[in-house]
Design a protein around this motif. Structure first.
Motif, PDB file in Angstrom:
ATOM      1  N   VAL A  99      20.728 -47.692 -13.242  1.00 57.17           N
ATOM      2  CA  VAL A  99      20.716 -49.154 -13.279  1.00 57.17           C
ATOM      3  C   VAL A  99      19.323 -49.728 -13.505  1.00 57.17           C
ATOM      4  O   VAL A  99      19.160 -50.948 -13.643  1.00 57.17           O
ATOM      5  CB  VAL A  99      21.316 -49.740 -11.990  1.00 57.17           C
ATOM      6  N   GLY A 100      18.308 -48.880 -13.544  1.00 62.27           N
ATOM      7  CA  GLY A 100      16.953 -49.366 -13.755  1.00 62.27           C
ATOM      8  C   GLY A 100      15.962 -48.221 -13.690  1.00 62.27           C
ATOM      9  O   GLY A 100      16.338 -47.051 -13.554  1.00 62.27           O
ATOM     10  N   PHE A 101      14.689 -48.577 -13.776  1.00 55.61           N
ATOM     11  CA  PHE A 101      13.633 -47.554 -13.731  1.00 55.61           C
ATOM     12  C   PHE A 101      12.410 -48.154 -13.041  1.00 55.61           C
ATOM     13  O   PHE A 101      11.970 -49.257 -13.376  1.00 55.61           O
ATOM     14  CB  PHE A 101      13.262 -47.076 -15.138  1.00 55.61           C
ATOM     15  N   ASN A 150       7.638 -43.732 -11.436  1.00 52.33           N
ATOM     16  CA  ASN A 150       8.129 -42.887 -12.541  1.00 52.33           C
ATOM     17  C   ASN A 150       9.469 -42.264 -12.164  1.00 52.33           C
ATOM     18  O   ASN A 150       9.694 -41.063 -12.296  1.00 52.33           O
ATOM     19  CB  ASN A 150       7.121 -41.792 -12.883  1.00 52.33           C
ATOM     20  N   SER A 151      10.363 -43.139 -11.698  1.00 53.80           N
ATOM     21  CA  SER A 151      11.636 -42.644 -11.186  1.00 53.80           C
ATOM     22  C   SER A 151      12.769 -43.607 -11.550  1.00 53.80           C
ATOM     23  O   SER A 151      12.619 -44.825 -11.451  1.00 53.80           O
ATOM     24  CB  SER A 151      11.560 -42.492  -9.662  1.00 53.80           C
ATOM     25  N   ALA A 152      13.907 -43.037 -11.982  1.00 50.33           N
ATOM     26  CA  ALA A 152      15.077 -43.849 -12.295  1.00 50.33           C
ATOM     27  C   ALA A 152      15.728 -44.364 -11.022  1.00 50.33           C
ATOM     28  O   ALA A 152      15.614 -43.763  -9.948  1.00 50.33           O
ATOM     29  CB  ALA A 152      16.074 -43.038 -13.105  1.00 50.33           C
ATOM     30  N   ILE A 153      16.413 -45.486 -11.147  1.00 48.46           N
ATOM     31  CA  ILE A 153      17.133 -46.091 -10.029  1.00 48.46           C
ATOM     32  C   ILE A 153      18.635 -45.898 -10.277  1.00 48.46           C
ATOM     33  O   ILE A 153      19.141 -46.229 -11.359  1.00 48.46           O
ATOM     34  CB  ILE A 153      16.805 -47.588  -9.912  1.00 48.46           C
ATOM     35  N   ALA A 175      17.285 -46.565 -23.902  1.00 42.58           N
ATOM     36  CA  ALA A 175      15.897 -46.479 -23.449  1.00 42.58           C
ATOM     37  C   ALA A 175      15.784 -45.968 -22.015  1.00 42.58           C
ATOM     38  O   ALA A 175      14.863 -45.207 -21.681  1.00 42.58           O
ATOM     39  CB  ALA A 175      15.229 -47.845 -23.575  1.00 42.58           C
ATOM     40  N   LEU A 176      16.721 -46.359 -21.153  1.00 41.37           N
ATOM     41  CA  LEU A 176      16.674 -45.891 -19.760  1.00 41.37           C
ATOM     42  C   LEU A 176      16.856 -44.374 -19.675  1.00 41.37           C
ATOM     43  O   LEU A 176      16.168 -43.698 -18.899  1.00 41.37           O
ATOM     44  CB  LEU A 176      17.749 -46.588 -18.931  1.00 41.37           C
ATOM     45  N   LEU A 177      17.775 -43.846 -20.470  1.00 41.95           N
ATOM     46  CA  LEU A 177      17.998 -42.400 -20.453  1.00 41.95           C
ATOM     47  C   LEU A 177      16.780 -41.646 -20.990  1.00 41.95           C
ATOM     48  O   LEU A 177      16.435 -40.567 -20.487  1.00 41.95           O
ATOM     49  CB  LEU A 177      19.245 -42.045 -21.267  1.00 41.95           C
ATOM     50  N   LEU A 178      16.136 -42.204 -21.978  1.00 39.16           N
ATOM     51  CA  LEU A 178      14.928 -41.570 -22.506  1.00 39.16           C
ATOM     52  C   LEU A 178      13.826 -41.549 -21.447  1.00 39.16           C
ATOM     53  O   LEU A 178      13.115 -40.536 -21.298  1.00 39.16           O
ATOM     54  CB  LEU A 178      14.452 -42.304 -23.765  1.00 39.16           C
ATOM     55  N   LYS A 179      13.680 -42.642 -20.714  1.00 38.76           N
ATOM     56  CA  LYS A 179      12.664 -42.688 -19.656  1.00 38.76           C
ATOM     57  C   LYS A 179      13.024 -41.710 -18.531  1.00 38.76           C
ATOM     58  O   LYS A 179      12.145 -41.056 -17.951  1.00 38.76           O
ATOM     59  CB  LYS A 179      12.537 -44.113 -19.111  1.00 38.76           C
ATOM     60  N   TRP A 180      14.312 -41.603 -18.222  1.00 34.77           N
ATOM     61  CA  TRP A 180      14.756 -40.657 -17.196  1.00 34.77           C
ATOM     62  C   TRP A 180      14.430 -39.229 -17.602  1.00 34.77           C
ATOM     63  O   TRP A 180      13.897 -38.455 -16.800  1.00 34.77           O
ATOM     64  CB  TRP A 180      16.259 -40.830 -16.971  1.00 34.77           C
ATOM     65  N   ARG A 227      11.403 -36.395 -15.976  1.00 36.55           N
ATOM     66  CA  ARG A 227      11.728 -35.037 -15.542  1.00 36.55           C
ATOM     67  C   ARG A 227      11.038 -33.992 -16.412  1.00 36.55           C
ATOM     68  O   ARG A 227      11.324 -32.796 -16.319  1.00 36.55           O
ATOM     69  CB  ARG A 227      13.242 -34.841 -15.606  1.00 36.55           C
ATOM     70  N   ASN A 228      10.134 -34.473 -17.284  1.00 42.45           N
ATOM     71  CA  ASN A 228       9.433 -33.584 -18.228  1.00 42.45           C
ATOM     72  C   ASN A 228      10.413 -32.805 -19.104  1.00 42.45           C
ATOM     73  O   ASN A 228      10.232 -31.618 -19.394  1.00 42.45           O
ATOM     74  CB  ASN A 228       8.513 -32.613 -17.478  1.00 42.45           C
TER      75      ASN A 228
END
Length: 402
Positions: free
Chosen positions: A100-102, A107-110, A137-142, A146-147
């Motif tokens: 639902v957010g980042f 550096n962590s997904a919500i 974009a959220l999935l890419l940041k997630w 996680r490297n």
């Protein structure tokens, strides 16, 4: 009319836009309307193999229709149910809940828990909450947090066990649903998806030597595999060989959403069988379910909004269909709720595959067709425009004879 199509694809080969392509179309009576191939199967130096209707190619997301047929066969067998929770059949599905957010500072997904079970019907109609990372974009940041690279990992769970981007059943997003549906088939049958499709789809149709998830392991196929080519960084010709590019990402599992390799002739044989409602594959009631529009008003609006939400989504998902034409989804693919003048009748179903491939079934006109090539960037507009003209030519030919 067919001479015009010949000229268009010959010009595309000569200009360097396309390395090679194979086209096949026919009618509901089994008559072939057009069958021709152009160019080469590879741009690798010293490889002069022609691209033919027997060339083996990655069909990417055109695999989805085969997986849907496999699922419906299992439903007929009484071992799968379109409307039951698939969690027991698909370990790992939905395990992260909803993203639902980042939080950039951490550096962590919500996340929030997902309250709604995921069903096969949701997986087959892209209403399960799964979305490919390149679309979100959220999935890419997630992934980055996680490297991990997008679509990384060798197994289905490593690539497809993603956070959900909406509550299942309440939206539309194009993603790994069909990969999970294929896993459900494997769990229910104790067979790999490759073995199941060979037994229940490919062998009954006589195409078992021309379709596989693992063509490089098949003596009948390994020497016929086309190489992928690429245009430049701006998507412009001339195309060149793309060494080391593997659409499967080196995966070891059968990805029902994107993993099949097939010849054009084999895929057309399958597609034509589906259009004609061949009893070798499914019962009449299953074909009715296959082609019945599946989306409620909310999900249908989400589909139409999604296609026009960005230029890249329009390119990947729009299939050159104007935004003014309302679209929905059945279990087979994208459905045009209205006719497009000179191209297709109302209710036509169609879909494509990553390396600029496309298929269509025009039920009202009684025709289907397939265009297969091996080119990236995916769904390149100039190539897809050629496929649109191919479809128009087939439509015009049939309509001229009415």
């Amino acid at each position: 009319m067919t001479q015009e199509i010949d000229s268009l694809y010959e010009e595309a080969i000569a200009s360097g836009l396309l390395p090679g392509v194979s086209l096949l179309a026919g009618d509901k009576n089994g008559n072939i309307l057009y069958s021709k191939s152009f160019g080469k199967a590879s741009l690798k130096e010293g490889d002069n193999r022609p691209f033919t209707e027997s060339t083996i190619a990655s069909i990417a997301s055109m695999s989805k229709l085969m997986t849907v047929v496999a699922v419906l066969q299992c439903v007929e067998d009484g071992i799968l149910d379109l409307d039951k929770d698939v969690a027991s059949l698909c370990p790992g599905i939905g395990k992260y809940g909803l993203i639902v957010g980042f939080d950039d500072t951490k550096n962590s997904a919500i996340f929030t828990p997902n309250p709604t079970p995921i069903t096969l019907r949701m997986l087959l109609t892209h209403t399960s909450g799964h979305e490919y990372e390149w679309n979100n974009a959220l999935l890419l940041k997630w992934r980055a947090s996680r490297n991990e690279q997008p679509s990384s990992g060798l197994t289905l769970e490593e690539q497809a066990a993603l956070p959900l981007v909406f509550e299942p059943g309440k939206g539309f997003a194009y993603g790994h649903g069909l990969d999970w549906a294929g896993k459900a088939v494997e769990s229910a049958t104790n067979l790999s998806l490759d073995d199941f499709m060979r037994k229940r789809i490919w062998t009954p149709l006589g195409i078992e030597n021309d379709a596989s998830f693992y063509p490089r392991a098949k003596d009948s196929m390994k020497d016929r595999i086309a190489d992928v080519s690429t245009l430049d960084k701006n998507g412009k010709p001339p195309a060149v060989h793309f060494p080391g590019f593997d659409i499967s990402g080196g995966s070891t599992d059968c990805f029902g959403g994107a993993g099949v390799y097939s010849s054009t002739k084999a895929y057309y044989t399958f597609l034509s069988s589906v259009m004609r409602r061949d009893p070798k594959l499914l019962k009449p009631s299953s074909y009715e379910e296959l082609f019945r529009p599946q989306l409620d008003d909310r999900c249908e609006q989400a589909l139409n909004d999604d296609i026009i939400s960005s230029p890249i989504k329009t390119q990947y998902l729009g299939l050159q269909i104007p935004a003014s034409i309302r679209k929905t989804w059945n279990l087979a693919g994208l459905v045009a709720k209205e006719a497009q003048e000179g191209r297709f009748a109302q209710g036509t179903t169609l879909w494509g595959g990553y390396p600029c491939c496309e298929w269509f079934i025009d039920h009202e006109s009684g025709i289907c067709g397939v265009a297969i090539c091996q080119l990236v960037p995916p769904m390149q507009p100039d190539v897809m425009a050629l496929h649109e003209k191919f479809q128009r030519a087939m439509f015009g030919r049939v309509r001229a004879n009415l």
